[in-house]
Design a protein around this motif. Sequence first.
Motif, PDB file in Angstrom:
ATOM      1  N   ILE A 113      37.088 106.708 -18.063  1.00 52.90           N
ATOM      2  CA  ILE A 113      38.024 107.464 -18.759  1.00 52.90           C
ATOM      3  C   ILE A 113      37.632 108.441 -19.977  1.00 52.90           C
ATOM      4  CG2 ILE A 113      39.962 106.351 -17.589  1.00 52.90           C
ATOM      5  CD1 ILE A 113      40.300 104.759 -20.229  1.00 52.90           C
ATOM      6  N   PHE A 143      38.954 106.880 -24.999  1.00 49.80           N
ATOM      7  CA  PHE A 143      40.241 107.639 -24.197  1.00 49.80           C
ATOM      8  C   PHE A 143      41.558 106.819 -25.058  1.00 49.80           C
ATOM      9  CE2 PHE A 143      43.552 107.824 -21.074  1.00 49.80           C
ATOM     10  CZ  PHE A 143      43.564 109.145 -20.961  1.00 49.80           C
ATOM     11  N   ALA A 144      42.191 107.661 -25.618  1.00 44.83           N
ATOM     12  CA  ALA A 144      43.606 107.007 -26.446  1.00 44.83           C
ATOM     13  C   ALA A 144      44.644 107.858 -26.002  1.00 44.83           C
ATOM     14  CB  ALA A 144      43.390 107.311 -27.905  1.00 44.83           C
ATOM     15  N   GLY A 151      53.649 102.660 -23.963  1.00 44.11           N
ATOM     16  CA  GLY A 151      52.606 102.083 -23.184  1.00 44.11           C
ATOM     17  C   GLY A 151      52.855 102.438 -21.672  1.00 44.11           C
ATOM     18  N   SER A 152      53.708 101.662 -20.824  1.00 41.03           N
ATOM     19  CA  SER A 152      54.000 102.060 -19.319  1.00 41.03           C
ATOM     20  C   SER A 152      54.513 103.422 -19.331  1.00 41.03           C
ATOM     21  CB  SER A 152      54.679 100.983 -18.972  1.00 41.03           C
ATOM     22  OG  SER A 152      54.051  99.933 -18.839  1.00 41.03           O
ATOM     23  N   ILE A 175      47.186 103.008 -30.175  1.00 42.56           N
ATOM     24  CA  ILE A 175      46.791 101.347 -29.897  1.00 42.56           C
ATOM     25  C   ILE A 175      46.040 101.140 -28.746  1.00 42.56           C
ATOM     26  CG2 ILE A 175      48.837 100.618 -31.616  1.00 42.56           C
ATOM     27  CD1 ILE A 175      50.111  99.684 -28.886  1.00 42.56           C
ATOM     28  N   TYR A 176      45.301 100.005 -28.927  1.00 42.17           N
ATOM     29  CA  TYR A 176      44.775  99.305 -28.022  1.00 42.17           C
ATOM     30  C   TYR A 176      43.478 100.178 -27.366  1.00 42.17           C
ATOM     31  CZ  TYR A 176      48.876  96.313 -27.511  1.00 42.17           C
ATOM     32  OH  TYR A 176      49.994  95.289 -27.972  1.00 42.17           O
ATOM     33  N   LYS A 221      40.812  89.248 -28.791  1.00 47.16           N
ATOM     34  CA  LYS A 221      41.575  89.339 -27.464  1.00 47.16           C
ATOM     35  C   LYS A 221      41.386  87.877 -26.597  1.00 47.16           C
ATOM     36  CE  LYS A 221      39.373  93.023 -26.014  1.00 47.16           C
ATOM     37  NZ  LYS A 221      38.639  93.682 -27.140  1.00 47.16           N
ATOM     38  N   MET A 224      37.264  89.872 -22.251  1.00 47.45           N
ATOM     39  CA  MET A 224      36.840  90.937 -22.538  1.00 47.45           C
ATOM     40  C   MET A 224      35.957  91.188 -23.806  1.00 47.45           C
ATOM     41  SD  MET A 224      39.222  94.384 -22.176  1.00 47.45           S
ATOM     42  CE  MET A 224      38.558  95.926 -22.473  1.00 47.45           C
ATOM     43  N   THR A 229      38.402  96.762 -29.183  1.00 48.74           N
ATOM     44  CA  THR A 229      39.860  97.204 -29.016  1.00 48.74           C
ATOM     45  C   THR A 229      40.483  97.724 -30.222  1.00 48.74           C
ATOM     46  OG1 THR A 229      39.951  96.096 -26.729  1.00 48.74           O
ATOM     47  CG2 THR A 229      41.923  96.882 -27.733  1.00 48.74           C
ATOM     48  N   ILE A 381      46.733  94.564 -16.316  1.00 46.56           N
ATOM     49  CA  ILE A 381      47.539  95.340 -17.392  1.00 46.56           C
ATOM     50  C   ILE A 381      47.118  96.685 -17.836  1.00 46.56           C
ATOM     51  CG2 ILE A 381      48.131  94.937 -19.738  1.00 46.56           C
ATOM     52  CD1 ILE A 381      47.930  91.924 -19.343  1.00 46.56           C
ATOM     53  N   GLU A 383      45.181 100.291 -17.819  1.00 48.03           N
ATOM     54  CA  GLU A 383      45.330 101.583 -16.985  1.00 48.03           C
ATOM     55  C   GLU A 383      46.451 101.443 -15.716  1.00 48.03           C
ATOM     56  OE1 GLU A 383      41.487 103.257 -15.694  1.00 48.03           O
ATOM     57  OE2 GLU A 383      40.391 102.402 -17.323  1.00 48.03           O
ATOM     58  N   GLY A 384      47.675 100.980 -16.296  1.00 48.23           N
ATOM     59  CA  GLY A 384      48.695 100.830 -15.636  1.00 48.23           C
ATOM     60  C   GLY A 384      48.922  99.469 -15.019  1.00 48.23           C
ATOM     61  N   ILE A 388      53.669  98.837 -12.640  1.00 42.03           N
ATOM     62  CA  ILE A 388      53.754 100.539 -12.713  1.00 42.03           C
ATOM     63  C   ILE A 388      52.932 100.994 -11.463  1.00 42.03           C
ATOM     64  CG2 ILE A 388      52.824 102.535 -13.913  1.00 42.03           C
ATOM     65  CD1 ILE A 388      55.317 100.958 -15.090  1.00 42.03           C
ATOM     66  N   ASN A 391      55.487 100.985  -8.778  1.00 44.43           N
ATOM     67  CA  ASN A 391      56.394 102.106  -8.985  1.00 44.43           C
ATOM     68  C   ASN A 391      55.967 103.202  -8.456  1.00 44.43           C
ATOM     69  OD1 ASN A 391      58.225 100.330 -10.396  1.00 44.43           O
ATOM     70  ND2 ASN A 391      57.934 101.096 -12.364  1.00 44.43           N
TER      71      ASN A 391
HETATM   72  C1  LIG Z   1      42.614  95.253 -23.686  1.00 44.96           C
HETATM   73  C2  LIG Z   1      43.214  96.412 -23.376  1.00 44.96           C
HETATM   74  C3  LIG Z   1      42.606  97.758 -23.548  1.00 44.96           C
HETATM   75  C4  LIG Z   1      43.150  98.710 -23.409  1.00 44.96           C
HETATM   76  N1  LIG Z   1      42.576  99.894 -23.410  1.00 44.96           N
HETATM   77  C5  LIG Z   1      43.340 101.219 -23.510  1.00 44.96           C
HETATM   78  C6  LIG Z   1      42.459 102.434 -23.860  1.00 44.96           C
HETATM   79  O1  LIG Z   1      41.178 102.476 -23.774  1.00 44.96           O
HETATM   80  N2  LIG Z   1      43.489 103.745 -23.769  1.00 44.96           N
HETATM   81  C7  LIG Z   1      44.681 103.501 -23.775  1.00 44.96           C
HETATM   82  O2  LIG Z   1      45.196 104.771 -23.991  1.00 44.96           O
HETATM   83  N3  LIG Z   1      45.443 102.391 -23.509  1.00 44.96           N
HETATM   84  C8  LIG Z   1      44.562 101.278 -23.316  1.00 44.96           C
HETATM   85  N4  LIG Z   1      45.296  99.811 -23.245  1.00 44.96           N
HETATM   86  C9  LIG Z   1      46.826 100.138 -23.310  1.00 44.96           C
HETATM   87  C10 LIG Z   1      47.359  99.643 -21.618  1.00 44.96           C
HETATM   88  O3  LIG Z   1      47.103 100.600 -20.752  1.00 44.96           O
HETATM   89  C11 LIG Z   1      48.816  99.199 -21.805  1.00 44.96           C
HETATM   90  O4  LIG Z   1      48.781  98.100 -22.421  1.00 44.96           O
HETATM   91  C12 LIG Z   1      49.405  99.125 -20.564  1.00 44.96           C
HETATM   92  O5  LIG Z   1      49.549 100.391 -19.865  1.00 44.96           O
HETATM   93  C13 LIG Z   1      50.991  98.779 -20.713  1.00 44.96           C
HETATM   94  O6  LIG Z   1      51.376  99.052 -21.666  1.00 44.96           O
HETATM   95  P1  LIG Z   1      52.432  97.970 -22.893  1.00 44.96           P
HETATM   96  O7  LIG Z   1      51.246  97.255 -23.412  1.00 44.96           O
HETATM   97  O8  LIG Z   1      52.922  98.886 -23.902  1.00 44.96           O
HETATM   98  O9  LIG Z   1      53.260  97.233 -22.332  1.00 44.96           O
HETATM   99  P2  LIG Z   1      54.902  97.679 -21.686  1.00 44.96           P
HETATM  100  O10 LIG Z   1      54.901  98.993 -21.126  1.00 44.96           O
HETATM  101  O11 LIG Z   1      55.743  97.545 -22.909  1.00 44.96           O
HETATM  102  O12 LIG Z   1      55.263  96.572 -20.666  1.00 44.96           O
HETATM  103  C14 LIG Z   1      55.774  95.399 -20.799  1.00 44.96           C
HETATM  104  C15 LIG Z   1      56.226  94.819 -19.378  1.00 44.96           C
HETATM  105  O13 LIG Z   1      57.165  95.626 -18.703  1.00 44.96           O
HETATM  106  C16 LIG Z   1      56.724  96.144 -17.507  1.00 44.96           C
HETATM  107  N5  LIG Z   1      57.397  97.493 -17.450  1.00 44.96           N
HETATM  108  C17 LIG Z   1      57.389  98.436 -18.284  1.00 44.96           C
HETATM  109  N6  LIG Z   1      57.820  99.588 -17.648  1.00 44.96           N
HETATM  110  C18 LIG Z   1      58.249  99.101 -16.435  1.00 44.96           C
HETATM  111  C19 LIG Z   1      58.878  99.878 -15.451  1.00 44.96           C
HETATM  112  N7  LIG Z   1      59.139 101.236 -15.558  1.00 44.96           N
HETATM  113  N8  LIG Z   1      59.075  99.340 -14.344  1.00 44.96           N
HETATM  114  C20 LIG Z   1      58.881  97.980 -14.322  1.00 44.96           C
HETATM  115  N9  LIG Z   1      58.141  97.244 -15.122  1.00 44.96           N
HETATM  116  C21 LIG Z   1      57.869  97.910 -16.320  1.00 44.96           C
HETATM  117  C22 LIG Z   1      55.171  96.232 -17.576  1.00 44.96           C
HETATM  118  O14 LIG Z   1      54.811  96.045 -16.380  1.00 44.96           O
HETATM  119  C23 LIG Z   1      54.825  94.855 -18.332  1.00 44.96           C
HETATM  120  O15 LIG Z   1      54.892  93.785 -17.621  1.00 44.96           O
HETATM  121  C24 LIG Z   1      44.703  98.793 -23.231  1.00 44.96           C
HETATM  122  C25 LIG Z   1      45.422  97.480 -23.415  1.00 44.96           C
HETATM  123  C26 LIG Z   1      44.591  96.425 -23.519  1.00 44.96           C
HETATM  124  C27 LIG Z   1      45.391  95.196 -23.404  1.00 44.96           C
END
Ligand SMILES: Cc1cc2nc3c(=O)[nH]c(=O)nc-3n(C[C@H](O)[C@H](O)[C@H](O)COP(=O)(O)OP(=O)(O)OC[C@H]3O[C@@H](n4cnc5c(N)ncnc54)[C@H](O)[C@@H]3O)c2cc1C
Length: 401
Positions: A113, A143-144, A151-152, A175-176, A221, A224, A229, A381, A383-384, A388, A391
């Motif tokens: 990415i 990639f940020a 998040g999702s 973040i992350y 963490k 990993m 991160t 968790i 990359e989606g 998600i 979905n």
């Molecule tokens: C170690 C690590 C590395 C990462 N690296 C990157 C990176 O390089 N770049 C980057 O941009 N991001 C990165 N991420 C972020 C990662 O992609 C997000 O953590 C992830 O997409 C989930 O978002 P969130 O943590 O905000 O959880 P949330 O979106 O708050 O989700 C919490 C819970 O709710 C559920 N949920 C949320 N919305 C819905 C919905 N519509 N329907 C059903 N369930 C739902 C989720 O599945 C989850 O179970 C990283 C995360 C981690 C932990």
Amino acid sequence: MFSVLSVASAFGNRNEGVFGGILKLSPEVRALCEEVRRFIEKEVEPRSRWIEEHDAIPDELVAKARGIGLFGLTIPEEYGGIGLDLAGKCAIEEEMGRTNYGFASFIGNHTGIATTGIVALGSATLKRRYLPRMATGEWIGCFALTEPQAGSDPSALRTTAVKKGDRWVLNGEKIYVTNAGVARVFTVMAVTDRAKGIRGISAFVIERGFPGLAVGRNELKMGMHGCTTAPLAFTDCDVPPENLLGPEGMGYVQALKTLTMGRVTIAARCAGMMDKLIERSIEYMRMRTQGGRRLSEYQGLQWMLADMAVARDAARLLTARAIETILRGERGTLEASAAKLYATEALGKVVDSAVQIHGGMGYMREAGIETTYRDARITRIYEGTSEIQRNIIAAQLLKDE
Ligand SMILES: Cc1cc2nc3c(=O)[nH]c(=O)nc-3n(C[C@H](O)[C@H](O)[C@H](O)COP(=O)(O)OP(=O)(O)OC[C@H]3O[C@@H](n4cnc5c(N)ncnc54)[C@H](O)[C@@H]3O)c2cc1C
């Protein structure tokens, strides 16, 4: 770039009977996989415990990885890389799944990415500035997209990019961000026109050293380890006009494409992780004796092993389907999500069985299985999340209604 006809399934090298009909490895990719396998055994594996315990990758290992061209896997040859397509990248990811997860993530993120957007959308100026240095590993990429409230749901992004004169000024936080602790090149999503919703999100290439960019502390963490991160903060971060990546407003659309391909590569890595766990479980079942019999003679454990192998093979087949769909020129949205969803969830079950087969030894640090148990958790968790992916799959199934 190798073509789909000549390349490379991740799978041909060990399971030709099963996968040979879907995608074939070219001799070049096959040789590269073998080189990576030797590299892993000779250079990464002996350092794996150190990486785990120090949460860092030793400089000499980075130098050796640079020596075999690992940082340039997906960068076109004209910019000093190897120019693998998605199939070739997945072939290497499957190999990387067999070793330290932090190291695999560090390389996988940089060659995935962090690079894909610049290769696909970068202007000649951007490509000339960044790709040759990224290909050698002199400059690491990341990639940020994620933010505290986004998040999702990336459409909730708050980081803004506002035009001042001919320059862009970014404000907000991320973040992350994988690899942020060591990265020089940051692909960053920011809102350029809120009224346009997701069509108002643009991508920027930002360099460490641009005024107004601060990289936060490396997060501690569950797994990993070795792969950093960290959060990012942008305070009136000054970005030159040529560092807008692709057309204005196309950032989110491009991010989705990048993430779609990223999901397939994660599935391939999970297949490699399962393969290694199965190999280790077979070795242990043959070696360990209880009740006067080898563990391999107990049917309960044999069935566990059979389920592990079927899960690995199903993950490979779904990954191969996603690769083939995308290389045929289709989006592959459903196929990529199905591969990621299945492979990551199957890995969770396979690693749990591997711990069980190893008994108390599976719980001990020294065996290394517990490390994979923790590492595997992230795949459901980032990359989606799995939810998600479901979905996305459901939306694809229902989209004509
Ligand atoms: C170690 C690590 C590395 C990462 N690296 C990157 C990176 O390089 N770049 C980057 O941009 N991001 C990165 N991420 C972020 C990662 O992609 C997000 O953590 C992830 O997409 C989930 O978002 P969130 O943590 O905000 O959880 P949330 O979106 O708050 O989700 C919490 C819970 O709710 C559920 N949920 C949320 N919305 C819905 C919905 N519509 N329907 C059903 N369930 C739902 C989720 O599945 C989850 O179970 C990283 C995360 C981690 C932990």
